[in-house]
Design a protein around this motif. Structure first.
Motif, PDB file in Angstrom:
ATOM      1  N   GLN A 128      50.304  70.003 -20.904  1.00 24.96           N
ATOM      2  CA  GLN A 128      50.586  68.572 -20.878  1.00 24.96           C
ATOM      3  C   GLN A 128      49.314  67.730 -20.957  1.00 24.96           C
ATOM      4  N   HIS A 129      48.281  68.140 -20.253  1.00 23.95           N
ATOM      5  CA  HIS A 129      47.124  67.260 -20.107  1.00 23.95           C
ATOM      6  C   HIS A 129      45.877  67.735 -20.833  1.00 23.95           C
ATOM      7  N   GLY A 130      45.855  69.008 -21.227  1.00 21.83           N
ATOM      8  CA  GLY A 130      44.627  69.602 -21.742  1.00 21.83           C
ATOM      9  C   GLY A 130      44.031  68.864 -22.926  1.00 21.83           C
ATOM     10  N   LEU A 131      44.818  68.746 -23.988  1.00 19.74           N
ATOM     11  CA  LEU A 131      44.296  68.150 -25.212  1.00 19.74           C
ATOM     12  C   LEU A 131      43.868  66.704 -24.997  1.00 19.74           C
ATOM     13  N   SER A 132      44.705  65.953 -24.288  1.00 19.16           N
ATOM     14  CA  SER A 132      44.370  64.540 -24.111  1.00 19.16           C
ATOM     15  C   SER A 132      43.092  64.396 -23.298  1.00 19.16           C
ATOM     16  N   LEU A 133      42.917  65.294 -22.322  1.00 20.57           N
ATOM     17  CA  LEU A 133      41.673  65.240 -21.545  1.00 20.57           C
ATOM     18  C   LEU A 133      40.479  65.515 -22.452  1.00 20.57           C
ATOM     19  N   GLY A 134      40.616  66.520 -23.294  1.00 22.60           N
ATOM     20  CA  GLY A 134      39.541  66.849 -24.227  1.00 22.60           C
ATOM     21  C   GLY A 134      39.185  65.664 -25.100  1.00 22.60           C
ATOM     22  N   GLU A 135      40.202  65.040 -25.660  1.00 22.26           N
ATOM     23  CA  GLU A 135      39.941  63.909 -26.553  1.00 22.26           C
ATOM     24  C   GLU A 135      39.339  62.737 -25.782  1.00 22.26           C
ATOM     25  N   THR A 136      39.816  62.542 -24.552  1.00 25.81           N
ATOM     26  CA  THR A 136      39.249  61.464 -23.732  1.00 25.81           C
ATOM     27  C   THR A 136      37.751  61.676 -23.542  1.00 25.81           C
ATOM     28  N   LEU A 137      37.385  62.911 -23.293  1.00 24.53           N
ATOM     29  CA  LEU A 137      35.968  63.203 -23.063  1.00 24.53           C
ATOM     30  C   LEU A 137      35.154  62.965 -24.334  1.00 24.53           C
ATOM     31  N   LEU A 138      35.695  63.410 -25.464  1.00 26.24           N
ATOM     32  CA  LEU A 138      34.957  63.225 -26.712  1.00 26.24           C
ATOM     33  C   LEU A 138      34.852  61.733 -27.051  1.00 26.24           C
ATOM     34  N   ASP A 139      35.935  61.004 -26.785  1.00 23.99           N
ATOM     35  CA  ASP A 139      35.894  59.556 -27.015  1.00 23.99           C
ATOM     36  C   ASP A 139      34.853  58.903 -26.123  1.00 23.99           C
ATOM     37  N   ALA A 140      34.861  59.332 -24.863  1.00 24.61           N
ATOM     38  CA  ALA A 140      33.918  58.745 -23.910  1.00 24.61           C
ATOM     39  C   ALA A 140      32.494  58.993 -24.371  1.00 24.61           C
ATOM     40  N   GLU A 141      32.255  60.195 -24.865  1.00 27.03           N
ATOM     41  CA  GLU A 141      30.914  60.524 -25.344  1.00 27.03           C
ATOM     42  C   GLU A 141      30.521  59.589 -26.474  1.00 27.03           C
ATOM     43  N   ALA A 142      31.488  59.340 -27.372  1.00 29.09           N
ATOM     44  CA  ALA A 142      31.198  58.485 -28.518  1.00 29.09           C
ATOM     45  C   ALA A 142      30.977  57.046 -28.069  1.00 29.09           C
ATOM     46  N   SER A 143      31.795  56.605 -27.135  1.00 32.51           N
ATOM     47  CA  SER A 143      31.718  55.186 -26.786  1.00 32.51           C
ATOM     48  C   SER A 143      30.557  54.894 -25.841  1.00 32.51           C
ATOM     49  N   GLU A 144      30.097  55.904 -25.131  1.00 38.73           N
ATOM     50  CA  GLU A 144      29.003  55.649 -24.194  1.00 38.73           C
ATOM     51  C   GLU A 144      27.637  55.725 -24.866  1.00 38.73           C
ATOM     52  N   ASN A 145      27.632  56.045 -26.142  1.00 38.46           N
ATOM     53  CA  ASN A 145      26.380  56.088 -26.900  1.00 38.46           C
ATOM     54  C   ASN A 145      25.329  57.002 -26.294  1.00 38.46           C
ATOM     55  N   VAL A 146      25.738  58.169 -25.900  1.00 36.42           N
ATOM     56  CA  VAL A 146      24.745  59.087 -25.353  1.00 36.42           C
ATOM     57  C   VAL A 146      23.932  59.669 -26.507  1.00 36.42           C
ATOM     58  N   ASP A 147      22.659  59.899 -26.275  1.00 38.38           N
ATOM     59  CA  ASP A 147      21.808  60.272 -27.396  1.00 38.38           C
ATOM     60  C   ASP A 147      21.608  61.773 -27.551  1.00 38.38           C
ATOM     61  N   THR A 148      22.254  62.547 -26.706  1.00 35.29           N
ATOM     62  CA  THR A 148      22.091  63.990 -26.846  1.00 35.29           C
ATOM     63  C   THR A 148      23.442  64.678 -26.678  1.00 35.29           C
ATOM     64  N   PRO A 149      23.657  65.769 -27.386  1.00 34.71           N
ATOM     65  CA  PRO A 149      24.916  66.496 -27.169  1.00 34.71           C
ATOM     66  C   PRO A 149      24.985  67.134 -25.784  1.00 34.71           C
ATOM     67  N   VAL A 150      23.824  67.287 -25.156  1.00 38.51           N
ATOM     68  CA  VAL A 150      23.845  67.854 -23.801  1.00 38.51           C
ATOM     69  C   VAL A 150      24.068  66.708 -22.818  1.00 38.51           C
ATOM     70  N   ASN A 151      25.277  66.241 -22.738  1.00 40.49           N
ATOM     71  CA  ASN A 151      25.604  65.163 -21.805  1.00 40.49           C
ATOM     72  C   ASN A 151      26.801  65.591 -20.959  1.00 40.49           C
ATOM     73  N   CYS A 152      27.073  64.785 -19.956  1.00 41.13           N
ATOM     74  CA  CYS A 152      28.085  65.215 -18.981  1.00 41.13           C
ATOM     75  C   CYS A 152      29.465  65.356 -19.618  1.00 41.13           C
ATOM     76  N   PHE A 153      29.808  64.453 -20.527  1.00 42.12           N
ATOM     77  CA  PHE A 153      31.141  64.525 -21.133  1.00 42.12           C
ATOM     78  C   PHE A 153      31.290  65.791 -21.954  1.00 42.12           C
ATOM     79  N   ARG A 154      30.252  66.062 -22.738  1.00 45.01           N
ATOM     80  CA  ARG A 154      30.322  67.227 -23.599  1.00 45.01           C
ATOM     81  C   ARG A 154      30.337  68.498 -22.756  1.00 45.01           C
TER      82      ARG A 154
END
Lengths: 451, 704
Positions: free
Chosen positions: B145-171
């Motif tokens: 129920q929640h897995g995929l949406s959580l994954g996408e939320t994290l990837l979205d958050a990474e994109a919207s927070e403008n983090v400059d490295t793939p080694v970030n908390c969301f990823r």
């Protein structure tokens, strides 16, 4: 079986007893197998037991056969292994009651003496079958004898041999049923009326630790007893709850007097404070009471069977009033109000929790809010006019005594104490009130049907 | 109203009693609870007592009661917030452990409900995700129920927070925690394209994580326990590294490559990749990709594209993993900071044959020149990875001192596997296009470590021109690296490495513009590093060599490099005394390795009949050489005219006017020789070092 008497007579005491036990075993086995309901040991066999095992004098002229201490020990050992080896529960039970079931005759004294020794030995050696049989015996026998058996064990393990308490402690795991009955017997025995009837501290500690560890222990007999309804008359309560409540309620006042008799510095040495022990015990009792609704509902007994008896609580209130009287006389110390207060608090708590959880059945009144209302010192403190207070109190007492005859007494006691605490000028008023209470108690005791 | 006050009174009474007699307090509360079963404060007070006493089971039971009976009380939610925070944290303190234990006592259904509700009340994306993750981990059935949406939320958050490295908390949460749950749950249907996107996200994270620079903390830590690092990836654990937004414990990723491989295996199974029954190792994978590649031209349509993505993803991961293995051995400081067990290594031409005979020696040089032409031509017309370049790369060997690089075989194997992966990825246009997309999205151009590999690969392929431009870029990148990345010591070592490699490339191109070695030698005067510095040595067409890069090792290489350059002129048909003199000076090093060449020099001087090298007495202290030169002057030696003293030419002219000219000259020479013999014990390295420093200008001028 009567015909074996002739073969037993020429033998020496020990071998005769051994022989009889052997035959008894066979006889009871056959009895059980025959399927006769209910299986009953005939009187001739019982006579043989009295003659060859208990050595009760058959008639005055005949010389009493006696066993030496060593022979007796050997006999006990034989009995121990006899019960241990018998694998069938029914046979064991029948044999035990044949041997130790009280017959209301002269042999009962020897019976009790032998039983005490056997159970004490079983405790020491961890003979579970005997403890189980003894538990059943404690359920069926008049409480006076039960208390005597408990006394033997307490003497043997708590008083006579120092350091042997841990052995007794083990009965909790060996036979919870026996342990539960033992607690009931002990709380019946020690009613805290005199110093002799105050439980030894080791015993108290042991019981507190048992119940704290496993609160359901006190309900074991209740849980395991089929509800045939008919409890033998004057047997022990089905749970030790009533006795434990009595301990906890009376303890603050009973030990208070005790304390005064012995110099404080002697008491404090090595002996732990009883206060916290009773406090823990009281909490455990309340927690056990909290377990009751589920259990009672399961058995379909909620609201139909009270585990606390009203008459014993009535007795407790009267005892308490006597103790409060005494306490009042010695009320010089600064903390004089604390002990009576604690006693009353505990009683009120126990009653309220018991009632709420179906352990106490009251025909009238659904809750005790009115009682609790009276516990509040702040509310009383607010009342400025003495007259008004007295009026209100009288009104309340009157009102409460109608609705909750038992509880109003307590509430009145507690009020007195709070009142005492708040304004020492009111001593006279309090005495008057106390008188009033006593009357109420008498009234209550005389007229139990009110409830 | 009065009931309310009674409640308050009872709670107050209990509170007063807690410290004196907690049993009595609890007794009051039990009584109160039977009187007012719906009063929240009473139950909360009971809970508080048990919680403060840290009694797990009763506190859990009471919390459960409150959760069931008073689900709308804010206090209950605050409490649940505290507990879930403890669940997320990795704090080992007693209270946090108690709270976690408390949560464990609750029935699963309640735990699940609690976490869900707590998640709803969370506004911070990261916290919310962590909370939901707790739920997913505990209750696998909720993953669907929640897995995929959580994954996408994290990837979205990474994109919207403008983090400059793939080694970030969301990823990190996505890759390490959510992705395994999603991907291992067969009830979730995942299109292949999504899985490929996810595995690339994971790969980017793990590669970024493994190749992250040493943090400031990590360096301190690393320097203490750098003693016996078995492999570069092993040492990761010892370094403290915190991903922004996460705790130290959850920032730690154990066995990144293995976990990536596990993910890849699952993706492979789910995407129905060819011959992919669980990846055993990266080496196996490369082998399999090579096989798959052979079928590629014969395929078309969807099958082809599926094959393509499989080969590209697996090939790229093998490439980066192998390149990382190689670079972490060659440039450990890049990942380990000062704690690195060894300094950098440099891939350079092998010059060990420099002492061999001139005639033999001319061959490779000519060859190099010929190749330069080829290389130049190629640069104009072909891409860097043409067949010819690859052909050259084959058959070359890299020599390495096994004692100085204990993990030499893994390193060279890594280098080989990385090169082969690279070749594989460029063997078809379709593969190359796909691979370039990955590189572009990961910005691999900015990965210094990968550039180091690429440069060495180009050097290996013999494309020196390209290598030089790559080295230029690299030094540019290095200068732009943030300060913490390469602290002074490390930075200069990096710089040295580039200089030496540039010199080597120039030499290989036959350009002999090796003056940069002087920059290096000059730098050694200011900071003389005692740490070993290593480099590869490579001669076109010849074997390669891996050498320690200490003063002791780099200086000799520089001498060899210079020797190789001067040798050409010294033994050319035209007379060049200056070059010959330099050769003689340089031959002193590693004597008598260069004895043959020296004798050849002497022979040349003998045939010339005269020799002028005014620096002779400054830099030649070898007794054998002195003896030989002294002999040359004798009648037996051929009365060779030697002008070895400064301004001796002038003197000779002067002496010719007066009488007894030769006598004075002879006397000067004899005295100089005598003095020189007394200098024989001087440290040869410092003599030669002085030679390089003092004669820098004249040396550079006389380079061919």
């Amino acid at each position: 079986m009567g015909d074996i008497r002739q073969s037993l007579l020429p033998r020496d005491v020990l071998s005769a007893a051994k022989e009889l036990l052997y035959h008894l075993d066979i006889y009871i086995c056959n009895l059980v197998q025959s399927g006769r309901q209910p299986p009953q040991v005939d009187s001739k066999t019982l006579d043989l037991i009295e003659e060859f095992i208990l050595h009760a004098p058959k008639d005055r002229n005949a010389p009493a056969r006696r066993m030496s201490a060593l022979q007796e020990l050997q006999l006990l050992e034989i009995m121990c292994s006899c019960f241990q080896e018998q694998s069938r529960d029914t046979v064991r039970q029948l044999m035990f009651s044949a041997l130790f079931g009280l017959q209301g005759n002269a042999a009962d004294e020897s019976r009790m003496a032998l039983l005490g020794k056997l159970v004490s030995m079983a405790v020491a050696m961890g003979r579970v079958p005997i403890l189980e049989c003894a538990a059943t015996w404690l359920q069926r026998t008049h409480r006076v004898y039960c208390v005597r058996l408990a006394q033997v064990l307490v003497d043997d393990y708590c008083s006579m041999v120092p350091g042997s308490v841990p052995t007794l402690q083990n009965i909790h795991s060996a036979s919870p049923r026996f342990c539960c009955q033992f607690i009931t017997a002990v709380t019946t025995l020690y009613d805290l009326t005199t110093e002799e009837l105050t439980p030894p501290i080791e015993l108290l500690q042991m019981i507190v630790s048992w119940i704290q560890e496993d609160p359901r222990l006190v309900l074991i007999t209740f849980l395991n007893t089929p509800l045939t309804g008919s409890q033998p008359i004057n047997s022990l309560d089905v749970t030790p709850l009533g006795g434990l409540v009595r301990w906890c309620v009376k303890a603050p006042l009973a030990y208070k007097t005790d304390k005064k008799q012995t110099p404080t510095h002697e008491r404090s040495e090595n002996v732990p404070e009883v206060g916290p022990l009773f406090s823990t015990l009281h909490l455990s009792v309340l927690q056990v009471l909290m377990l009751l609704p589920n259990i009672l509902n399961e058995k379909g007994l909620f609201g139909r069977m009270g585990l606390l008896q009203l008459d014993s609580l009535a007795a407790l209130t009267s005892e308490l009033s006597r103790l409060l009287d005494q306490a009042d006389k010695h009320a010089h110390a600064s903390d004089a109000h604390a002990a009576p207060q604690l006693a009353l608090d505990r009683l009120a708590q126990a009653l309220q929790v018991a009632k709420a959880n179906g352990a106490l059945l009251c025909s009238r009144g659904r809750n005790l809010e009115a009682v609790l209302f009276l516990f509040r010192p702040s509310r009383l403190g607010k009342v400025e006019s003495k007259i008004k207070t007295v009026k209100m109190r009288k009104m309340l007492v009157k009102h409460a005594s109608k609705l909750y005859p038992h509880f109003c007494i307590i509430s009145v006691f507690s009020r007195i104490n709070y009142f005492d605490f708040h304004s020492s000028n009111n001593v006279l008023l309090i005495h008057k009130l106390l008188e009033h209470c006593k009357q109420l108690v008498f009234l209550l005791l005389l007229n139990k049907s009110v409830c | 109203m009065s009931a309310q006050k009674d409640c308050e009174f009872l709670v107050k009474k209990a509170r007063e009693l807690v410290s004196v007699d907690s049993c009595a307090a609890k007794a009051w509360l039990i009584t109160a609870r039977t009187l007012y079963p719906t009063d929240f404060n009473i139950q909360y007070e009971m809970y508080t007592i048990e919680r403060n006493a840290e009694r797990t089971a009763p506190a859990g039971r009471l919390l459960y009661d409150m959760f069931i009976n008073f689900p709308d009380q804010p206090i209950v939610w605050r409490e649940i917030g505290v507990i879930t925070a403890a669940l997320r944290s990795d704090s080992q303190d007693k209270h946090a452990q108690f709270l976690r234990g408390l949560f464990e006592t609750l029935p699963g259904r309640v735990q699940c409900e609690m976490l869900l509700k707590a998640t709803e009340q969370c506004f911070n994306t990261l916290e919310k995700a962590e909370m939901l993750l707790l739920l997913l981990k505990r209750f696998p059935e909720s993953v669907v129920q929640h897995g995929l949406s959580l994954g996408e939320t994290l990837l979205d958050a990474e994109a919207s927070e403008n983090v400059d490295t793939p080694v970030n908390c969301f990823r990190k949460l996505f890759v390490c925690d959510v992705l395994p749950l999603i991907i291992n749950n067969m009830d979730i249907r995942l299109p292949a394209s999504l899985m490929q996107k996810y595995i690339l996200k994971a790969a980017e994270f793990y590669i970024g994580y493994v190749t992250r620079g040493p943090s400031a903390d990590g360096q301190l830590q690393g320097s203490q326990d750098s003693g016996n690092l078995k492999s570069p990836s092993m040492s990761r654990g010892s370094q403290r590294y915190v991903i922004d937004g996460l705790s130290e414990k959850s920032s730690l990723v154990a066995d990144p490559w293995e976990r990536l491989l596990e993910l890849l295996a699952v993706v492979g199974v789910r995407c129905e990749w060819q011959g992919d029954k669980g990846q055993r190792s990266f080496v196996d994978m490369l082998q399999r990709m090579k096989e798959l590649c052979r079928y590629l031209p014969g395929l078309d349509g969807e099958t082809r594209s599926r094959y393509c993505s499989q080969v590209v993803i697996c090939g790229a991961l093998t490439l980066f993993r192998s390149a990382f293995l190689y670079v972490s051995a060659v440039q450990p400081a890049l990942f380990q900071g000062h704690g690195a067990s060894s300094g950098p290594w440099i891939l350079v031409e092998d010059l060990s044959s420099v002492y061999s005979d001139v005639d033999l020696d001319k061959g490779p040089v000519k060859h190099a020149q010929k190749k330069r032409k080829q290389a130049d031509g190629r640069e104009k017309t072909m891409s860097s990875d043409d067949e010819e370049g690859l052909g050259k790369g084959r058959g070359r060997h890299i020599l390495v001192s096994k004692t100085e690089m204990p993990n030499w075989s893994e390193t060279l194997e890594g280098f080989r596997a990385a090169r082969e992966s690279w070749d594989l990825l460029h063997s078809h246009d379709a593969l190359e296009a796909e691979f370039k997309k990955i590189c572009a999205s990961w910005k691999t151009d900015s990965w210094l470590w990968f550039r180091i590999f690429l440069t060495d690969m180009i050097v290996f392929q013999g494309q020196y021109r390209k290598a030089l431009s790559s080295l230029h870029q690299m030094s540019a990148v290095q200068q732009h690296q943030p300060g913490q990345q390469s602290p002074s010591g490390q930075g200069s070592l990096e710089h040295h490495r580039v200089l030496i490699q540039q010199a080597s490339c120039h030499y290989a191109l036959g350009e002999y513009r090796i003056f940069m070695v002087f920059d290096w030698i000059w730098m050694q005067t200011s900071t003389v590093p005692q740490e070993p510095v290593f480099f590869f040595s490579l001669l076109p067409g010849n074997d390669l060599r891996l050498l320690p890069c200490t003063n002791k090792a780099v200086l000799p290489f520089c001498f060899q490099l210079m020797l190789a350059c001067f040798k050409l002129r010294a033994f050319a048909d035209n007379r060049d005394d200056l070059s010959l003199g330099h050769v003689v000076v340089l031959l002193q090093y590693d004597w008598p390795q260069g004895e043959m060449l020296f004798l050849k020099s002497v022979d040349k001087i003998y045939h010339q009949g005269s020799f002028q090298y005014e620096n002779f007495f400054n830099y030649v202290t070898n007794i054998d050489m002195l003896e030989e030169f002294a002999y040359l002057r004798t009648p037996e030696g051929g009365r060779i005219q030697l002008e070895l003293l400064p301004n001796q030419g002038m003197l000779i002219k002067h002496h010719t006017v007066t009488r007894g000219i030769t006598k004075g000259v002879k006397e000067d020479f004899r005295l100089a020789m005598e003095r020189q013999v007394s200098r024989c014990g001087e440290n040869l390295l410092s003599v030669l070092h002085r030679f390089c420093i003092n004669e820098k200008i004249i040396i550079i001028q006389s380079l061919p």
